[in-house]
Design an enzyme around this catalytic site. Structure first.
Site, PDB file in Angstrom:
ATOM      1  N   GLY A  69      -2.032   3.965   7.575  1.00  0.00           N
ATOM      2  CA  GLY A  69      -1.478   2.871   6.782  1.00  0.00           C
ATOM      3  C   GLY A  69      -0.461   3.396   5.792  1.00  0.00           C
ATOM      4  O   GLY A  69      -0.519   4.570   5.398  1.00  0.00           O
ATOM      5  N   GLN A 110       5.006   3.351  -1.603  1.00  0.00           N
ATOM      6  CA  GLN A 110       4.890   4.777  -1.285  1.00  0.00           C
ATOM      7  C   GLN A 110       6.202   5.387  -0.796  1.00  0.00           C
ATOM      8  O   GLN A 110       6.353   6.605  -0.780  1.00  0.00           O
ATOM      9  CB  GLN A 110       3.804   5.010  -0.220  1.00  0.00           C
ATOM     10  CG  GLN A 110       2.402   4.683  -0.718  1.00  0.00           C
ATOM     11  CD  GLN A 110       1.372   4.915   0.370  1.00  0.00           C
ATOM     12  OE1 GLN A 110       1.124   4.038   1.186  1.00  0.00           O
ATOM     13  NE2 GLN A 110       0.793   6.097   0.389  1.00  0.00           N
ATOM     14  N   CYS A 168      -5.061   9.563   1.197  1.00  0.00           N
ATOM     15  CA  CYS A 168      -3.835   8.801   0.943  1.00  0.00           C
ATOM     16  C   CYS A 168      -2.655   9.721   1.173  1.00  0.00           C
ATOM     17  O   CYS A 168      -2.660  10.865   0.736  1.00  0.00           O
ATOM     18  CB  CYS A 168      -3.848   8.296  -0.497  1.00  0.00           C
ATOM     19  SG  CYS A 168      -2.395   7.311  -0.934  1.00  0.00           S
ATOM     20  N   LEU A 169      -1.628   9.194   1.847  1.00  0.00           N
ATOM     21  CA  LEU A 169      -0.439  10.019   2.110  1.00  0.00           C
ATOM     22  C   LEU A 169       0.285  10.388   0.810  1.00  0.00           C
ATOM     23  O   LEU A 169       1.033  11.363   0.782  1.00  0.00           O
ATOM     24  CB  LEU A 169       0.520   9.289   3.065  1.00  0.00           C
ATOM     25  CG  LEU A 169      -0.023   9.061   4.489  1.00  0.00           C
ATOM     26  CD1 LEU A 169       0.980   8.261   5.312  1.00  0.00           C
ATOM     27  CD2 LEU A 169      -0.348  10.384   5.172  1.00  0.00           C
ATOM     28  N   HIS A 225      -7.115  -0.765   0.994  1.00  0.00           N
ATOM     29  CA  HIS A 225      -6.451   0.397   0.364  1.00  0.00           C
ATOM     30  C   HIS A 225      -4.942   0.129   0.230  1.00  0.00           C
ATOM     31  O   HIS A 225      -4.351   0.393  -0.824  1.00  0.00           O
ATOM     32  CB  HIS A 225      -6.727   1.636   1.233  1.00  0.00           C
ATOM     33  CG  HIS A 225      -6.022   2.890   0.817  1.00  0.00           C
ATOM     34  ND1 HIS A 225      -6.703   4.039   0.468  1.00  0.00           N
ATOM     35  CD2 HIS A 225      -4.701   3.206   0.723  1.00  0.00           C
ATOM     36  CE1 HIS A 225      -5.822   4.992   0.153  1.00  0.00           C
ATOM     37  NE2 HIS A 225      -4.606   4.511   0.312  1.00  0.00           N
ATOM     38  N   GLU A 226      -4.342  -0.429   1.284  1.00  0.00           N
ATOM     39  CA  GLU A 226      -2.893  -0.657   1.256  1.00  0.00           C
ATOM     40  C   GLU A 226      -2.517  -1.816   0.333  1.00  0.00           C
ATOM     41  O   GLU A 226      -1.496  -1.762  -0.357  1.00  0.00           O
ATOM     42  CB  GLU A 226      -2.357  -0.905   2.671  1.00  0.00           C
ATOM     43  CG  GLU A 226      -2.591   0.231   3.673  1.00  0.00           C
ATOM     44  CD  GLU A 226      -2.145   1.603   3.186  1.00  0.00           C
ATOM     45  OE1 GLU A 226      -1.196   1.666   2.374  1.00  0.00           O
ATOM     46  OE2 GLU A 226      -2.745   2.606   3.590  1.00  0.00           O
ATOM     47  N   HIS A 275      -2.272  -0.633  -3.096  1.00  0.00           N
ATOM     48  CA  HIS A 275      -0.984   0.002  -3.395  1.00  0.00           C
ATOM     49  C   HIS A 275       0.030  -1.027  -3.896  1.00  0.00           C
ATOM     50  O   HIS A 275       0.835  -0.743  -4.784  1.00  0.00           O
ATOM     51  CB  HIS A 275      -0.396   0.662  -2.134  1.00  0.00           C
ATOM     52  CG  HIS A 275      -0.847   2.071  -1.907  1.00  0.00           C
ATOM     53  ND1 HIS A 275      -0.618   3.084  -2.805  1.00  0.00           N
ATOM     54  CD2 HIS A 275      -1.498   2.649  -0.864  1.00  0.00           C
ATOM     55  CE1 HIS A 275      -1.110   4.227  -2.318  1.00  0.00           C
ATOM     56  NE2 HIS A 275      -1.656   3.986  -1.147  1.00  0.00           N
TER      57      HIS A 275
HETATM   58 ZN   LIG Z   1      -2.667   5.318   0.094  1.00  0.00          ZN
END
Ligand SMILES: [Zn+2]
Length: 176
Positions: A46, A51, A95-96, A137-138, A141
């Protein structure tokens, strides 16, 4: 399509609330394409627009982990959680934007989410399992919230300090 660079925590752009998408134009379609490519390349399941430095309420995801199964790239504009299950589930999240750090986070096990697709149509779907964790989670963000915000202040500080160090090392490498 092109890869976009992923912002690393701490970054003020990751703490901002994203703005609703009002129009689906070529820029937005390109952003969604690039985000999918960036997510698969990472690899991740995701990615949310903040991000990659955009403030659009847009996220992409694909939680199909079986390499033999057909991929399911999803693009969600203005996603909203309409219902959550009473039952919770705990997943070890990463998380990226917080590379190589993982921690257990407890969230509702199932959620109903509504969103607009790139086709301009409204969609609604119930997500469970990894999909439910990922979409929550997304969406976090898009509200300036990271998974480490669910941890104790001490754990959050430890991870943040590691990320500051990582960013310092990366900056040194690019200027060397
Ligand atoms: Zn993340």
């Amino acid at each position: 399509m092109a890869l976009r660079s992923i912002l690393i925590h701490p970054d003020p752009r990751l703490k901002k609330r994203a703005d609703p998408v009002r129009a689906i134009d070529d820029d937005l379609r390109r952003l969604a394409d690039d985000m999918l490519e960036t997510m698969y390349d990472a690899p991740g399941i995701g990615l949310a627009a903040p991000q990659v430095g955009s403030n659009a309420r847009l996220l992409v995801m694909d939680c199909i982990k079986d390499k033999d199964a057909a991929p399911r790239p999803m693009v969600l504009l203005n996603p909203a959680i309409e219902w959550t299950s009473d039952e919770d589930s705990t997943y070890e999240e990463g998380c990226l934007s917080i590379p190589d750090q993982f921690a257990d986070v407890t969230r509702p096990a199932e959620v109903d989410v509504s969103w607009m697709g790139l086709d301009g149509q409204q969609h609604r779907e119930r997500f469970s399992g990894l999909w439910a964790t990922c979409v929550q989670h997304e969406i976090d963000h898009l509200n300036g919230r990271l998974f480490i915000d669910y941890l104790t202040p001490l754990k959050r500080q430890l991870i943040t300090r590691k990320m500051v160090k990582l960013k310092r090392e990366q900056a040194r490498e690019t200027t060397a």
